[in-house]
Design an enzyme around this catalytic site. Structure first.
Site, mmCIF file in Angstrom:
data_model
loop_
_atom_site.group_PDB
_atom_site.id
_atom_site.type_symbol
_atom_site.label_atom_id
_atom_site.label_comp_id
_atom_site.label_asym_id
_atom_site.label_seq_id
_atom_site.Cartn_x
_atom_site.Cartn_y
_atom_site.Cartn_z
ATOM 1 N N LYS A 283 0.814 -1.218 0.000
ATOM 2 C CA LYS A 283 0.000 0.000 0.000
ATOM 3 C C LYS A 283 0.861 1.288 0.000
ATOM 4 O O LYS A 283 2.068 1.241 0.239
ATOM 5 C CB LYS A 283 -0.921 -0.030 1.221
ATOM 6 C CG LYS A 283 -2.005 -1.110 1.152
ATOM 7 C CD LYS A 283 -2.904 -1.028 2.382
ATOM 8 C CE LYS A 283 -4.080 -1.960 2.305
ATOM 9 N NZ LYS A 283 -4.953 -1.802 3.501
ATOM 10 N N TYR B 169 -12.623 -1.576 -3.377
ATOM 11 C CA TYR B 169 -13.075 -1.607 -1.977
ATOM 12 C C TYR B 169 -14.589 -1.414 -1.851
ATOM 13 O O TYR B 169 -15.066 -1.008 -0.785
ATOM 14 C CB TYR B 169 -12.335 -0.544 -1.172
ATOM 15 C CG TYR B 169 -10.970 -1.000 -0.671
ATOM 16 C CD1 TYR B 169 -10.839 -2.124 0.147
ATOM 17 C CD2 TYR B 169 -9.812 -0.294 -0.993
ATOM 18 C CE1 TYR B 169 -9.607 -2.544 0.613
ATOM 19 C CE2 TYR B 169 -8.560 -0.713 -0.526
ATOM 20 C CZ TYR B 169 -8.473 -1.837 0.280
ATOM 21 O OH TYR B 169 -7.250 -2.251 0.757
ATOM 22 N N PHE C 110 -15.069 4.796 7.144
ATOM 23 C CA PHE C 110 -13.705 5.086 6.692
ATOM 24 C C PHE C 110 -13.531 4.985 5.172
ATOM 25 O O PHE C 110 -12.427 5.151 4.662
ATOM 26 C CB PHE C 110 -12.696 4.170 7.401
ATOM 27 C CG PHE C 110 -12.940 2.679 7.217
ATOM 28 C CD1 PHE C 110 -12.550 2.044 6.042
ATOM 29 C CD2 PHE C 110 -13.538 1.920 8.217
ATOM 30 C CE1 PHE C 110 -12.758 0.675 5.859
ATOM 31 C CE2 PHE C 110 -13.758 0.552 8.043
ATOM 32 C CZ PHE C 110 -13.359 -0.066 6.860
ATOM 33 N N THR D 282 -5.589 -6.359 11.024
ATOM 34 C CA THR D 282 -5.828 -5.087 10.331
ATOM 35 C C THR D 282 -5.212 -3.920 11.095
ATOM 36 O O THR D 282 -4.537 -3.063 10.512
ATOM 37 C CB THR D 282 -7.350 -4.857 10.171
ATOM 38 O OG1 THR D 282 -7.922 -6.024 9.563
ATOM 39 C CG2 THR D 282 -7.641 -3.633 9.325
ATOM 40 N N ARG E 267 2.379 -6.366 9.255
ATOM 41 C CA ARG E 267 1.753 -5.171 9.821
ATOM 42 C C ARG E 267 2.382 -4.777 11.150
ATOM 43 O O ARG E 267 2.527 -3.593 11.450
ATOM 44 C CB ARG E 267 0.243 -5.374 9.917
ATOM 45 C CG ARG E 267 -0.428 -5.232 8.530
ATOM 46 C CD ARG E 267 -1.837 -5.713 8.525
ATOM 47 N NE ARG E 267 -2.570 -5.290 7.329
ATOM 48 C CZ ARG E 267 -3.769 -5.759 7.005
ATOM 49 N NH1 ARG E 267 -4.370 -6.663 7.772
ATOM 50 N NH2 ARG E 267 -4.385 -5.324 5.926
ATOM 51 N N ASN F 55 -1.810 0.491 6.764
ATOM 52 C CA ASN F 55 -1.346 -0.778 7.332
ATOM 53 C C ASN F 55 -0.551 -1.631 6.342
ATOM 54 O O ASN F 55 -0.484 -2.843 6.459
ATOM 55 C CB ASN F 55 -2.505 -1.535 7.980
ATOM 56 C CG ASN F 55 -3.609 -1.853 6.999
ATOM 57 O OD1 ASN F 55 -3.503 -1.549 5.811
ATOM 58 N ND2 ASN F 55 -4.667 -2.466 7.485
ATOM 59 N N HIS G 263 -2.423 -5.299 1.659
ATOM 60 C CA HIS G 263 -3.735 -5.930 1.486
ATOM 61 C C HIS G 263 -3.504 -7.385 1.107
ATOM 62 O O HIS G 263 -2.578 -7.686 0.349
ATOM 63 C CB HIS G 263 -4.523 -5.259 0.348
ATOM 64 C CG HIS G 263 -5.702 -6.061 -0.105
ATOM 65 N ND1 HIS G 263 -6.927 -5.975 0.500
ATOM 66 C CD2 HIS G 263 -5.822 -7.022 -1.074
ATOM 67 C CE1 HIS G 263 -7.763 -6.842 -0.085
ATOM 68 N NE2 HIS G 263 -7.106 -7.480 -1.040
ATOM 69 N N GLU H 124 -10.008 -10.614 -7.335
ATOM 70 C CA GLU H 124 -9.050 -9.509 -7.196
ATOM 71 C C GLU H 124 -7.872 -9.658 -8.163
ATOM 72 O O GLU H 124 -7.392 -8.664 -8.722
ATOM 73 C CB GLU H 124 -8.572 -9.419 -5.741
ATOM 74 C CG GLU H 124 -9.702 -8.968 -4.812
ATOM 75 C CD GLU H 124 -9.357 -8.991 -3.324
ATOM 76 O OE1 GLU H 124 -10.242 -8.669 -2.518
ATOM 77 O OE2 GLU H 124 -8.205 -9.339 -2.973
HETATM 78 P P1 ADP Z 1 -8.115 -6.119 5.982
HETATM 79 O O1 ADP Z 1 -7.268 -5.267 5.061
HETATM 80 O O2 ADP Z 1 -7.338 -6.615 7.166
HETATM 81 O O3 ADP Z 1 -8.846 -7.228 5.252
HETATM 82 P P2 ADP Z 1 -10.671 -4.702 6.084
HETATM 83 O O4 ADP Z 1 -11.050 -5.462 4.849
HETATM 84 O O5 ADP Z 1 -11.593 -4.735 7.245
HETATM 85 O O6 ADP Z 1 -9.219 -5.148 6.620
HETATM 86 O O7 ADP Z 1 -10.453 -3.180 5.715
HETATM 87 C C1 ADP Z 1 -9.864 -2.793 4.495
HETATM 88 C C2 ADP Z 1 -8.894 -1.676 4.761
HETATM 89 O O8 ADP Z 1 -9.601 -0.525 5.210
HETATM 90 C C3 ADP Z 1 -7.875 -1.945 5.901
HETATM 91 O O9 ADP Z 1 -6.778 -2.745 5.498
HETATM 92 C C4 ADP Z 1 -7.476 -0.532 6.282
HETATM 93 O O10 ADP Z 1 -6.563 0.045 5.339
HETATM 94 C C5 ADP Z 1 -8.825 0.199 6.166
HETATM 95 N N1 ADP Z 1 -9.541 0.181 7.455
HETATM 96 C C6 ADP Z 1 -10.167 -0.874 8.041
HETATM 97 N N2 ADP Z 1 -10.709 -0.536 9.218
HETATM 98 C C7 ADP Z 1 -10.452 0.787 9.385
HETATM 99 C C8 ADP Z 1 -10.750 1.748 10.406
HETATM 100 N N3 ADP Z 1 -11.444 1.409 11.493
HETATM 101 N N4 ADP Z 1 -10.311 3.018 10.227
HETATM 102 C C9 ADP Z 1 -9.625 3.373 9.124
HETATM 103 N N5 ADP Z 1 -9.304 2.524 8.116
HETATM 104 C C10 ADP Z 1 -9.703 1.250 8.254
HETATM 105 MG MG MG Z 2 -10.364 -7.120 3.789
#
Ligand code: ADP
Ligand code: MG
Length: 139
Positions: free
Chosen positions: A10, A50, A58, A92, A103, A113, A116, A127
C-alpha cells in the site's frame, strides 16, 4: 493445496521505500511472488476494489489514501496461500498484530497498514483478475 492470492503493497509502504523489505518477509515465508507491478490507482479503481466497504465510515478516507501514492499489486502462490498470507500480514490494526507479521513490523496505523491480502479463495480470483491478465502471471 497450491493456490494463489492477491496482494497490494500500500501507499504508506511505497512512500517509505520499504517494498523490498516487505517482499523479503513474503519470500522468507515460502510464498512466491509470481506477478508484480507498480501502479497508481485511479479513484474509480480504488472505489471499485473496496466497494464492499462503501457504507463504512472510513470508505472515503480509504479511497483517498489508496490513491495518494503508487501501490505494488502482486499475485502470490504457495500452499494454502490465501490463509498463509493473511497470517503473515497480521491483524488489520497493527496494535493487534502478532510479532513478526508484516503489519506489526511496518504498519503505521489501522488505515496505513502497509498491505492488502485477499480474504478468501473466491475473492483472490476476483481480485487477481481485477489487476492482471492471465499472460502477466508467469509463475
Ligand atoms: P483487511 O485489510 O485486514 O482485510 P478490512 O477489509 O476490514 O481489513 O479493511 C480494508 C482496509 O480498510 C484496511 O486494510 C485498512 O486500510 C482500512 N480500514 C479498516 N478498518 C479501518 C478503520 N477502522 N479506520 C480506518 N481505516 C480502516
Ligand atoms: Mg479485507
Amino acid at each position: 493445496m497450491m493456490n494463489q492470492t492477491f496482494s497490494i503493497i500500500k501507499p504508506d509502504a511505497t512512500k517509505r521505500n520499504i517494498t523490498g523489505s516487505i517482499n523479503k518477509v513474503i519470500e522468507e515465508s515460502g510464498l512466491r511472488i509470481i506477478a508484480q507491478k507498480r501502479i497508481k490507482l485511479s479513484t474509480k479503481q480504488a472505489e471499485s476494489f473496496y466497494s464492499v466497504h462503501k457504507e463504512r465510515p472510513f470508505f472515503r478516507d480509504l479511497v483517498q489514501y489508496m490513491c495518494s501514492e503508487p501501490v505494488v499489486v502482486q499475485v502470490l502462490s504457495g500452499e494454502n496461500c490465501v490463509e498463509k498470507y493473511r497470517s503473515i500480514m497480521g491483524a488489520t490494526n497493527p496494535e493487534n498484530a502478532d510479532k513478526g507479521t508484516i503489519r506489526k513490523l511496518f504498519a503505521l496505523n489501522v488505515q496505513e497498514n502497509s498491505v492488502h491480502g485477499s480474504d478468501s479463495e473466491k475473492n483472490a480470483k476476483i481480485e487477481i483478475s481485477f489487476f492482471f491478465q492471465n499472460e502477466e502471471i508467469v509463475g
